[in-house]
Every structure is written in structure tokens, then in C-alpha cells.
Design a protein around this motif. Structure first.
Motif: not given
Length: 364
Positions: A86-91, A96-100, A120-129, A332-339
Motif C-alpha cells: 500500500q505504501a508503494d502505491e500511495l508514494l 503521500i510524501g513519506a511512510v513511517v 522513514l521511507v521518503v519520496d526522493g523525487a521532491d527535495q522538500s520531502v 507513475a502513469s497518467l491514470d494514477e495522476l489524472w487529477p
């Protein structure tokens, strides 16, 4: 030099500036905007980063740890996970930007001190994270220190999507949007104004072109130019900075095409408001500045006040950064980023409709 003649020129210039409302507005508006943005909206400390928790221990100490991390206000726990998948999918979707992650043997780790107590697993694609991860690594967790015989490392940080923490991996995808904003908006902002200044509008008036056809004809050539720029940036990013493209290349170009269309629609709207090319440049810069500052490219989006985040959601660059970073870095695919894609489509529809309605084939 006579003082009277010098004063006459100064008086003439001041009167001309007073009549030019746009220039006068820029004189007052730009410093005011910069002061408000840097004073209130820009905050280098990340707050309320969307996060999830995977508590495999389920003990009082693990629950106390989660409560302490939530009290830091760095993380905003929005999901309680049951399995790591579930964490992999949300990231990947960017929700989300992090998982404890709290392991089952939390108590043993605290007693022996040989392993990190939690992860702490973080999204390294974002420097703010990444900045938020550094904040949490230094956060004092009293629940992990009390009653232990050893002093274990508090946290193990896992940086997904950018394990080497290379800055170009974060900045190059974002630069695609920044460069397109600078070029596409400025080019189209001056397109119709240039026709009016050069006297070509008389010839266009004599044609059977409708307002929509003329507006679309002005936009289409720049779509091709924008796609060429995207290709050039991608090639240089791969060859020079070794930036990965983990998602589909078609998805990258679809997202880029949507953003190019949004930037061009904004430029056309500006061209219908400005009377001269100089005014068009001023207005384009006025729109460019808040997008760069509020989109999350330079400063953490999650560190901004709520009002600034609402304003950022209006700008197309905010949604494009989510798209391009999600596709290129997280796979990610466009289906996952549709918003984000839907937000760009809505922006194009609204802004281009306003621009077409405002445009009139006339000289005044």
C-alpha cells in the motif's frame, strides 16, 4: 544645461507613467507581491507533509512514537497501512510524501541498540520531502530513549526514486515547466499585440477568419516549438545529468502537451489585455513570478500557508510539476495522476474561452 528644460522632461515622463496604468500597477504590484510571497507564503520548514504509517509492532511504545512524530507537525498522517504494498502505491501516485515503518521487533531493537528503531521511507523525487526527513531525523523521540539499555540510532531514512540524493534528478524535470512558462507565455503574450503594432491587423480583419480560428492559428505553431524544447531538455537531462525516465515516454509528452496548451492559453489571454508588446512582457513577468515561487519548484509546497496553497492550485505549473515528477521519477502513469491532468484541462478550457471572448478583430 537648464534646470527648467530638465524639469519639463521629468514632468512629461511622470505624466506619461501616470497615464500608463499597467506600468504604475507593476511599480507598486511587484514589490508588494514579492514581499507578501517571501514574507508569508515562502517557508523553508516543511509542515503537514502527507504521510502514512505502517505499524507492525502495535505496542504502546510504537503508538507513542507515532503520536510524537505527529506532534512535530512535520508529518500529517492520513493513512494507516496494513501491508508494505500500500505504501508503494500511495508514494507512486504522489498522495503521500513519506511512510513511517515501525518493525515488529521494535522492543528488541531498543534493548540491543544494534539496529535503527524505525524507518522513514521518503519520496526522493521532491527535495522538500528530503528536507522534512532531515528534520525528523533530528527530532527528539523520548519514547524511544526511555527504559532502554543502549542508545540506538533513532531512524533509518530510505530515499526512494533518488537514493543518491542528486539535485539534478529533482530540478531537471521541474525546469521543463519553468522553461516552458518563460517561453510559451511570453511568445503568445506578444503575438496578437505585435500584429496590432505592426499594422497587420487590418489585413486579418479583411479575412473571413473567426476569432476562434485566428486565436487557434496563433497558438498552434508554438505547440510544436514547445515540444521541440521538451525534447531538447530531455536529451540534455539524460546525456549530461543522467536523469531517469522511469515512466512512459508517451505519458511525458502528453503531460507536456497539456501544459504547453495551458501556458499558451494564458499567453493569449495576456495578449488580449495588453496594448503594447512592453505591456505584454510586463504582464507575463507578473504571472511568471508567483508560479515559480508557489508551485513547489523552489520552495516546499507543504510549508506554505493554506491560502498560498489555494492560490498555487490555480496555476498550471503546480499541476505540471506533479505530473512530470510523477512520470519521470516515480514511474507513475497518467491514470494514477489524472487529477493533475484534469486540472490542466479545466484551466485550458476556462482561460482559452475567456481569451476568445475577449478577442475582437478590430484595431482599438
Amino acid at each position: 544645461m537648464k534646470l527648467s528644460r530638465l524639469l519639463a522632461v521629468v514632468t512629461k515622463e511622470l505624466r506619461q507613467l501616470r497615464r500608463d496604468r499597467l506600468t504604475f500597477g507593476m511599480i507598486v504590484g511587484i514589490p508588494t507581491l514579492q514581499l507578501l510571497l517571501f514574507g508569508f507564503a515562502i517557508n523553508l520548514d516543511v509542515r503537514h507533509l502527507p504521510a502514512a504509517v505502517l505499524d507492525e509492532a502495535g505496542t504502546w511504545r510504537s503508538r507513542e512514537l507515532v503520536a510524537e512524530l505527529a506532534s512535530s507537525q512535520v508529518l500529517d498522517f492520513r493513512h494507516r497501512l496494513a501491508v508494505p504494498q500500500q505504501a508503494d502505491e500511495l508514494l507512486r501516485r504522489g498522495e503521500i510524501g513519506a511512510v513511517v515503518v515501525i518493525p515488529r521487533d521494535l522492543e528488541r531493537r531498543l534493548e540491543t541498540g544494534g539496529e535503527p528503531a524505525w524507518q522513514l521511507v521518503v519520496d526522493g523525487a521532491d527535495q522538500s520531502v528530503q528536507a522534512a526527513a532531515r528534520q525528523l531525523a533530528a527530532f527528539p523521540t523520548a519514547s524511544l530513549r526511555a527504559g532502554t539499555k543502549a542508545t540506538p540510532p533513532a531512524v533509518e531514512i530510505v530515499n526512494l526514486y533518488n537514493p543518491q540524493r542528486r539535485a539534478p534528478v529533482n530540478t531537471v524535470p521541474g525546469l521543463i515547466g519553468v522553461i516552458l512558462t518563460m517561453t510559451m507565455v511570453v511568445f503568445t503574450a506578444m503575438a496578437i499585440v505585435r500584429e496590432r503594432e505592426r499594422g497587420n491587423m487590418e489585413m486579418l480583419i479583411a479575412t473571413p477568419l473567426s476569432s476562434f480560428e485566428l486565436t487557434l492559428g496563433k497558438v498552434l505553431p508554438y505547440i510544436g516549438i514547445g515540444l521541440i524544447q521538451v525534447t531538447l531538455i530531455l536529451l540534455l537531462g539524460i546525456a549530461v545529468f543522467d536523469v531517469p525516465i522511469r515512466g512512459g515516454l508517451v505519458d511525458v509528452y502528453v503531460a507536456a502537451l497539456a501544459y504547453i496548451s495551458a501556458a499558451l492559453a494564458l499567453g493569449v489571454l495576456v495578449s488580449t489585455l495588453a496594448k503594447t508588446q512592453f505591456q505584454a512582457m510586463q504582464m507575463a513577468f507578473f504571472l511568471f513570478l508567483p508560479q515559480i515561487l508557489l508551485s513547489g519548484f523552489m520552495f516546499p509546497y507543504d510549508g506554505m500557508p493554506r491560502a498560498a496553497q489555494w492560490l498555487a492550485e490555480v496555476f498550471p505549473l503546480t499541476h505540471f510539476l506533479r505530473l512530470i515528477r510523477g512520470i519521470m521519477l516515480r514511474g507513475a502513469s497518467l491514470d494514477e495522476l489524472w487529477p493533475s491532468l484534469a486540472a490542466l484541462a479545466a484551466f485550458i478550457t476556462i482561460v482559452l474561452s475567456i481569451a476568445v471572448r475577449r478577442f475582437r478583430k478590430r484595431l482599438d
